[in-house]
Design a protein around this motif. Structure first.
Motif, short mmCIF file in Angstrom:
data_model
loop_
_atom_site.label_atom_id
_atom_site.label_comp_id
_atom_site.label_asym_id
_atom_site.label_seq_id
_atom_site.Cartn_x
_atom_site.Cartn_y
_atom_site.Cartn_z
N MET A 355 14.07 5.87 -37.28
CA MET A 355 13.44 5.86 -38.61
C MET A 355 12.10 6.57 -38.62
O MET A 355 11.61 6.95 -39.67
CB MET A 355 13.35 4.44 -39.18
CG MET A 355 12.52 3.49 -38.39
SD MET A 355 12.40 1.82 -39.13
CE MET A 355 14.03 1.15 -38.97
N GLN A 356 11.49 6.79 -37.44
CA GLN A 356 10.25 7.57 -37.43
C GLN A 356 10.50 8.99 -36.93
O GLN A 356 9.56 9.72 -36.59
CB GLN A 356 9.15 6.87 -36.63
CG GLN A 356 9.55 6.42 -35.24
CD GLN A 356 8.50 5.51 -34.59
OE1 GLN A 356 7.31 5.77 -34.66
NE2 GLN A 356 8.96 4.47 -33.92
N GLY A 357 11.79 9.35 -36.87
CA GLY A 357 12.14 10.73 -36.55
C GLY A 357 11.95 11.11 -35.10
O GLY A 357 11.92 12.29 -34.75
N LEU A 358 11.84 10.10 -34.20
CA LEU A 358 11.64 10.42 -32.79
C LEU A 358 12.95 10.82 -32.14
O LEU A 358 12.98 11.63 -31.22
CB LEU A 358 11.03 9.22 -32.06
CG LEU A 358 9.60 8.86 -32.47
CD1 LEU A 358 9.15 7.58 -31.80
CD2 LEU A 358 8.64 10.01 -32.12
N THR A 359 14.04 10.17 -32.59
CA THR A 359 15.36 10.49 -32.05
C THR A 359 16.29 10.80 -33.22
O THR A 359 16.01 10.45 -34.35
CB THR A 359 15.92 9.31 -31.25
OG1 THR A 359 15.92 8.15 -32.08
CG2 THR A 359 15.10 9.02 -30.02
N GLY A 360 17.42 11.44 -32.88
CA GLY A 360 18.35 11.86 -33.93
C GLY A 360 19.21 10.73 -34.44
O GLY A 360 19.17 9.63 -33.96
#
Lengths: 360, 397
Positions: A355-360
């Motif tokens: 949700m914080q865009g760190l992983t896909g």
């Protein structure tokens, strides 16, 4: 800037704890746990007098119109007293109606929910924690078919809010034709889970807000974290009190560093969690853009901390710790269920990274 | 709960931002073990003049003379961090000696020492720990024997950072050998150039000498250099140990380090895959993020408590224990995510972050031990926080 609870919030929490000391004593909890037919009507009635069922419902519908932080503070008190009431549904169902229900749906259900006359349960486990044993609900022509598992307090609820496999929420009347319910007995006998089976059950979609499911999930995470916080507090208090009384080798065991350091470690882990839970509750209403992440961390972190505390508090009690007589196991099992409901910590952390865009 | 700032505070924030934008070309850091350079001392002077360093120290002693305002201090800290601007000096003289003098120093001591200390002209070291007095600090044996108007000081101190550069030492010395151990200590100030002082660097596992050993042989010091009265040194020092523990485990520093870890895991790859795309590593990262967040909010809670004058209680007592461990674990994950690269330590084409993750990992272990070991912290938490009994004393053998 003020990072603290208001006097009103503290007083309301203390007041609920006083109510629960009588209404949800350990003796009462034991009776509930021993009897699957016990619906805890007297406990619910005491909490209805308190106004708890309407905590997040607007005053125009007879509720208290309070925030999720307030609801979380109540959850903390309920966790402290391992109270056997359908609280998750009491908060999440009104939220679902508020977020995604029509004016007509709100007017039909919210007053009855606020008065405690009907209870609600929310079946979103598959959508949040993942589908097990082939569970999942398909919506077709206004009817739902399939099954939903691990529905907290779902065996007796009058109103069900369920998520289908597409993530759309539906409102289902508990008396609808084609709906079957079985209790799923787990470790925690203070809140029973249910398996719901749907055979072309009439359902009304809640179409107001496509993000409603995520909001329900976030609120659920916060409430479970708060319940765990309260339960952990009690486990530490019990361990410390026992260590101050129990004597071995001619002295109280709490004077041995081996024992008191265990207590210090529990307190050091738990005390900062209080702020995390407060902020997670606060952010849900006041900082929605941060809400999902902090709710996820509150849920996952409290799950980890509670596992350590449940185990350690039991050990501090020595052999007594594992007895039914002592009753510590009610708290041990309460946090055990909270850990897995709506996703165990690994799943929740994977979502937190996404949700914080760190992983896909 | 209301995390919004008042318009006054937002205006103050703009003022700090304005200052930092205007003076970008004068940034100069005085951090590190060296004596501050001239540019750093000029920056410090500018900060004091504008109230961004020595903010609440009275003007008479060389400070800015503002009323204490925790919120403004926090805004200053946040804006300096955001701008990458060097903060005011935070050496042991400023963090520990100055608060001590303000609390218990004589007027003459305050006038003589505070201003040059704030400006970086006088550098101090702290003479507390001894080889035989670590956690049991009150057992210290460095003795000061009365000789006319003076003391003759002999003994050994250890873990004395900056001793090699320091002009002065604030030192705990046993001056009353007949008194019970807590009542026999004096807190004494003297120049490091006094004859009879030898400083030996103490190299640690990081490869650097962050500390020293200091040996005293008949060091002659006037009795007038005692702060807070003869035999009162234990209580004088305890008043300032609080300040040291507050410095260790600062959540702002932890947040900055965690941000660097995220950058590392997003930018570095193995087998062409970003480190963060390894689910096990991502899971560890998220576990740490929860802890970083938790300590940040715990910090806001204790901040609120100090604004309203309430005791922070357990929330304050656990900061050193939890914060230092968290810093150590952040460095540990960076090393593990880097794998073989994570063990490189000397200059070379593959070295990352100048070996800083390994240095932090090792140095932080020292911080877990120093300033009150983790075990001493747990005694404090259980005894003062949870009201558990002290370990009974053994009969002396």
């Amino acid at each position: 800037m003020d990072f603290s609870l208001t006097d009103d919030q503290r007083m309301m929490q203390e007041s609920l704890s006083r109510t629960l000391a009588e209404a949800s004593s350990l003796d009462r909890v034991r009776k509930f746990a021993a009897d699957p037919a016990d619906r805890g009507a007297d406990v619910w009635a005491a909490l209805t007098d308190f106004g708890l069922p309407g905590i997040v419902i607007g005053e125009e519908y007879g509720g208290l119109g309070l925030t999720l932080l307030d609801a979380a503070l109540m959850a903390e008190a309920l966790g402290r007293a391992v109270t056997p009431v359908p609280y998750l549904g009491a908060v999440l169902a009104p939220l679902a109606l508020r977020l995604a229900g029509s004016v007509e749906q709100q007017a039909r259900w919210l007053p009855k929910l606020a008065s405690g006359q009907v209870t609600a349960a929310v079946a979103i486990s598959e959508a949040v924690a993942g589908a097990r044993d082939g569970a999942g609900l398909m919506a077709s022509d206004g009817k739902l078919s399939g099954k939903a598992l691990f529905v907290a307090d779902g065996h007796a609820a009058d109103l069900l809010i369920v998520a289908d496999t597409g993530g759309v929420l539906h409102l289902v009347d508990g008396t609808a034709n084609g709906l079957g319910r079985e209790i799923m007995t787990g470790i925690d006998l203070t809140r029973r889970m249910a398996e719901l089976t749907f055979d072309k059950v009439a359902a009304e979609p809640l179409t107001g807000d496509a993000g409603a499911l995520a909001r329900l999930r976030d609120a659920g995470w916060v409430l479970l974290a708060a319940d765990t916080l309260g339960a952990c507090d009690v486990m530490i208090e019990k361990a410390v009190a026992y260590a101050k009384e129990r004597k071995q080798f001619g002295r109280v065991i709490g004077s041995f560093q081996a024992v008191k350091h265990l207590c210090a470690e529990m307190a050091a882990e738990l005390e900062p969690c209080r702020s995390l839970v407060w902020y997670a509750g606060y952010a849900f209403d006041a900082a929605p853009q941060e809400s999902s992440l902090v709710a996820a961390h509150a849920k996952a972190h409290l799950s980890e901390v509670s596992r350590f505390i449940a185990r350690t508090a039991t050990e501090v009690h020595g052999g007594m710790g594992i007895t039914d007589l002592l009753g510590l196991h009610f708290w041990f099992k309460r946090v055990g269920l909270n850990r897995q409901l709506l996703g165990g910590p690994e799943r929740v952390r994977a979502l937190a990274a996404q949700m914080q865009g760190l992983t896909g | 709960m209301d995390l919004r700032l008042s318009p006054d505070m937002e205006a103050f924030r703009d003022q700090v931002r304005g200052f930092l934008g205007q003076h970008k070309d004068r940034y100069a850091s005085g951090a590190g073990a060296e004596r501050p350079r001239e540019a750093a001392m000029e920056w410090q002077a500018l900060l004091i003049d504008n109230g961004y360093a020595a903010r609440t120290i009275p003007k008479a002693y060389g400070g800015y003379g503002a009323e204490p305002d925790i919120l403004k201090s926090r805004i200053i800290a946040e804006e300096f961090t955001a701008a990458g601007a060097p903060r005011g000096f935070a050496n042991q003289g400023i963090s520990m000696l100055v608060p001590t003098l303000l609390e218990v120093g004589s007027e003459e001591q305050k006038i003589r020492w505070i201003s040059p200390t704030l400006r970086g002209e006088t550098v101090w070291c702290q003479g507390y720990s001894e080889p035989g007095a670590g956690s049991d600090l009150a057992n210290l044996q460095t003795k000061g024997v009365e000789d006319g108007e003076d003391f003759l000081i002999s003994g050994q101190k250890i873990w004395t950072s900056t001793a090699a550069q320091a002009d002065m030492i604030f030192c705990l010395v046993r001056t009353e050998p007949q008194a019970p151990k807590h009542d026999g200590i004096s807190y004494i100030l003297f120049p490091m150039t006094t004859p009879g002082i030898e400083v030996r660097p103490l190299k640690t596992m990081t490869g650097s000498a962050e500390f020293n050993e200091v040996f005293f042989t008949d060091v002659r010091v006037p009795q007038s250099a005692v702060v807070g009265g003869r035999g009162r040194g234990w209580f004088v020092a305890n008043a300032t140990l609080k300040h040291e523990r507050g410095m260790l485990g600062d959540p702002n520093a932890t947040e900055a380090r965690f941000a660097a870890l995220i950058d590392l895991m997003k930018s570095e790859t193995v087998d062409g895959q970003r480190l963060i795309d390894n689910p096990v590593m991502a899971d560890r990262l998220m576990q740490l993020q929860a802890r970083v967040m938790t300590m940040k909010f715990n910090g806001l809670r204790t901040l609120t408590a100090s604004i309203t004058g309430e005791a922070a209680g357990l929330a304050g007592m656990v900061v050193k224990l939890q914060g230092c461990e968290l810093n150590h674990q952040i460095a540990a994950l960076a090393i593990d995510a880097l794998g073989e690269l994570g063990v490189l330590y000397e200059d070379g084409p593959h070295l990352r972050a100048k070996g800083g993750w390994q240095r932090n990992y090792m140095f932080d272990l020292g911080l877990i031990i120093g300033g009150g070991t983790a075990q001493i912290q747990k005694n404090i938490i259980s005894e003062r926080g949870l009201g558990m009994p002290r370990e009974p004393k053994l009969a002396v053998a």
